[in-house]
Design a protein around this motif. Structure first.
Motif, PDB file in Angstrom:
ATOM      1  N   GLY A  87       0.776  -1.235   0.000  1.00 30.09           N
ATOM      2  CA  GLY A  87       0.000   0.000   0.000  1.00 30.09           C
ATOM      3  C   GLY A  87       0.803   1.278   0.000  1.00 30.09           C
ATOM      4  N   HIS A  88       2.122   1.201  -0.185  1.00 31.04           N
ATOM      5  CA  HIS A  88       2.966   2.388  -0.200  1.00 31.04           C
ATOM      6  C   HIS A  88       3.146   2.895  -1.628  1.00 31.04           C
ATOM      7  CE1 HIS A  88       3.924   1.616   3.975  1.00 31.04           C
ATOM      8  NE2 HIS A  88       4.230   0.366   3.658  1.00 31.04           N
ATOM      9  N   SER A  89       3.378   4.193  -1.768  1.00 37.07           N
ATOM     10  CA  SER A  89       3.670   4.750  -3.089  1.00 37.07           C
ATOM     11  C   SER A  89       5.182   4.711  -3.310  1.00 37.07           C
ATOM     12  CB  SER A  89       3.156   6.182  -3.219  1.00 37.07           C
ATOM     13  OG  SER A  89       3.886   7.065  -2.384  1.00 37.07           O
ATOM     14  N   THR A  90       5.585   4.462  -4.549  1.00 35.11           N
ATOM     15  CA  THR A  90       7.006   4.329  -4.858  1.00 35.11           C
ATOM     16  C   THR A  90       7.347   5.071  -6.133  1.00 35.11           C
ATOM     17  OG1 THR A  90       6.651   2.276  -6.080  1.00 35.11           O
ATOM     18  CG2 THR A  90       7.188   2.067  -3.750  1.00 35.11           C
ATOM     19  N   ALA A  91       8.614   5.432  -6.248  1.00 34.44           N
ATOM     20  CA  ALA A  91       9.167   5.978  -7.486  1.00 34.44           C
ATOM     21  C   ALA A  91      10.494   5.275  -7.717  1.00 34.44           C
ATOM     22  CB  ALA A  91       9.378   7.481  -7.377  1.00 34.44           C
ATOM     23  N   PHE A  98      12.861  -0.623 -16.609  1.00 32.51           N
ATOM     24  CA  PHE A  98      11.558  -0.542 -15.958  1.00 32.51           C
ATOM     25  C   PHE A  98      10.634  -1.692 -16.360  1.00 32.51           C
ATOM     26  CE2 PHE A  98      12.679   4.161 -16.159  1.00 32.51           C
ATOM     27  CZ  PHE A  98      13.159   4.179 -14.846  1.00 32.51           C
ATOM     28  N   ARG A  99      11.006  -2.437 -17.401  1.00 32.45           N
ATOM     29  CA  ARG A  99      10.202  -3.599 -17.792  1.00 32.45           C
ATOM     30  C   ARG A  99      10.126  -4.629 -16.672  1.00 32.45           C
ATOM     31  NH1 ARG A  99      12.744  -4.695 -23.853  1.00 32.45           N
ATOM     32  NH2 ARG A  99      12.086  -2.710 -24.802  1.00 32.45           N
ATOM     33  N   ARG A 100      11.145  -4.644 -15.816  1.00 33.41           N
ATOM     34  CA  ARG A 100      11.162  -5.605 -14.709  1.00 33.41           C
ATOM     35  C   ARG A 100      10.028  -5.356 -13.717  1.00 33.41           C
ATOM     36  NH1 ARG A 100      16.912  -4.531 -15.006  1.00 33.41           N
ATOM     37  NH2 ARG A 100      18.058  -6.402 -15.669  1.00 33.41           N
ATOM     38  N   GLY A 140       3.467   2.823  -9.798  1.00 42.12           N
ATOM     39  CA  GLY A 140       4.265   3.927  -9.277  1.00 42.12           C
ATOM     40  C   GLY A 140       4.946   4.736 -10.362  1.00 42.12           C
ATOM     41  N   LEU A 141       5.777   5.684  -9.936  1.00 36.70           N
ATOM     42  CA  LEU A 141       6.514   6.532 -10.860  1.00 36.70           C
ATOM     43  C   LEU A 141       7.771   5.829 -11.364  1.00 36.70           C
ATOM     44  CD1 LEU A 141       6.481   9.926  -8.895  1.00 36.70           C
ATOM     45  CD2 LEU A 141       5.155   9.384 -10.954  1.00 36.70           C
ATOM     46  N   THR A 142       8.146   6.125 -12.590  1.00 42.96           N
ATOM     47  CA  THR A 142       9.441   5.707 -13.121  1.00 42.96           C
ATOM     48  C   THR A 142      10.124   6.961 -13.668  1.00 42.96           C
ATOM     49  OG1 THR A 142       8.453   5.148 -15.269  1.00 42.96           O
ATOM     50  CG2 THR A 142       8.716   3.354 -13.680  1.00 42.96           C
ATOM     51  N   VAL A 143      11.380   7.153 -13.288  1.00 48.13           N
ATOM     52  CA  VAL A 143      12.122   8.348 -13.679  1.00 48.13           C
ATOM     53  C   VAL A 143      13.455   7.910 -14.273  1.00 48.13           C
ATOM     54  CG1 VAL A 143      13.115  10.532 -12.923  1.00 48.13           C
ATOM     55  CG2 VAL A 143      11.047   9.652 -11.810  1.00 48.13           C
ATOM     56  N   THR A 144      13.722   8.338 -15.482  1.00 48.29           N
ATOM     57  CA  THR A 144      14.976   7.990 -16.145  1.00 48.29           C
ATOM     58  C   THR A 144      16.041   9.033 -15.810  1.00 48.29           C
ATOM     59  OG1 THR A 144      13.780   6.951 -17.977  1.00 48.29           O
ATOM     60  CG2 THR A 144      16.097   7.507 -18.348  1.00 48.29           C
ATOM     61  N   ALA A 149      11.286  12.399  -8.782  1.00 47.50           N
ATOM     62  CA  ALA A 149      10.827  11.151  -8.167  1.00 47.50           C
ATOM     63  C   ALA A 149      10.093  11.388  -6.845  1.00 47.50           C
ATOM     64  CB  ALA A 149      12.019  10.225  -7.934  1.00 47.50           C
ATOM     65  N   GLY A 150      10.004  12.641  -6.431  1.00 46.99           N
ATOM     66  CA  GLY A 150       9.273  12.955  -5.207  1.00 46.99           C
ATOM     67  C   GLY A 150      10.102  12.878  -3.949  1.00 46.99           C
ATOM     68  N   ILE A 151      11.414  13.092  -4.066  1.00 43.10           N
ATOM     69  CA  ILE A 151      12.290  12.978  -2.898  1.00 43.10           C
ATOM     70  C   ILE A 151      11.931  13.989  -1.804  1.00 43.10           C
ATOM     71  CG2 ILE A 151      14.072  14.585  -3.704  1.00 43.10           C
ATOM     72  CD1 ILE A 151      14.712  11.200  -1.987  1.00 43.10           C
ATOM     73  N   GLU A 152      11.371  15.120  -2.193  1.00 38.87           N
ATOM     74  CA  GLU A 152      11.057  16.165  -1.207  1.00 38.87           C
ATOM     75  C   GLU A 152       9.922  15.757  -0.266  1.00 38.87           C
ATOM     76  OE1 GLU A 152      12.203  20.269  -3.523  1.00 38.87           O
ATOM     77  OE2 GLU A 152      10.572  19.052  -4.350  1.00 38.87           O
TER      78      GLU A 152
END
Length: 221
Positions: free
Chosen positions: A23-27, A36-38, A45-49, A61-64
């Protein structure tokens, strides 16, 4: 919780899916977008290249707003740099880094960055260290009455003895991990900053026990 993960290899992808299922949000950050195919088609969740130690990438990625950061790329140097940026620049308190060279573990621990290694074990240990104390017990006895919990010692206990901690919280400290090395304890053992506690407690009392641990020593000490 929102958790940022640098590296989408086997550990990173397992970690992201495990956290999301809870239930946690992830990036997830990776320099190779094909990685990211894995994560699979169900990952929401978010994927950031980009590079995980780049401030702009981390912000994307929402680090803040992150509650935790895991550096699990294939490079020890990248992992420790990213972990230090997350902690020192963005003040993320809960930061964990994966390493391949065990000789570096003590160095990283002295920098205040907990480290883990190997793939299935690493994903499991990352989950236990990233999530709040009490959410993922390390072990339960067959009856379900007792459990083993692992947690970093809250700073308020630094300088106190194991006997003080056991008396105030009701736990029984089995051993501690200090600078990457397990150590047996006695009641007279003085707790140091960065000590990782392995402690037995009664499962039905877990919430009260962990709350007492977080609260620090009582006024009579």
């Amino acid at each position: 919780m929102h958790i940022v993960i640098m590296g989408c290899g086997r550990v990173g992808s397992m970690l992201a899916r495990g956290l999301e299922s809870r239930g946690h949000s992830t990036a997830v950050i990776d320099s190779n977008p094909d990685a990211f195919r894995r994560l699979g088609p169900a990952y929401a969740g978010l994927t950031v290249t980009g590079m995980g130690f780049d401030r702009g990438v981390l912000v994307s990625a929402g680090i803040e707003r992150a509650d935790a950061f895991a550096a699990v790329s294939s490079g020890d140097n990248s992992n420790i740099i990213a972990a230090r940026v997350a902690r020192e620049v963005f003040t993320v308190e809960n930061v964990v880094a994966r390493i391949y060279d065990p000789r570096r573990a003590e160095v990283y621990e002295r920098l205040g960055i907990p480290t883990v290694a190997t793939v299935p074990w690493a994903a499991d240990q990352m989950l236990r260290r990233l999530l709040p104390a009490g959410s993922e017990p390390a072990w339960r006895d067959p009856s379900g009455r007792l459990r083993l919990d692992n947690a970093y010692t809250p700073f308020a206990w630094v300088g106190r003895t194991v006997a003080d901690l056991e008396a105030d919280t009701g736990v029984r400290v089995a051993f501690i991990t200090r600078l990457g090395t397990g150590q047996q304890v006695t009641g007279a053992t003085v707790i140091q900053e960065g000590d990782y506690l392995s402690m037995f407690l009664v499962a039905a009392e877990a919430d009260d026990v962990l709350e007492a641990l977080a609260a620090g020593p009582g006024e009579d000490h």
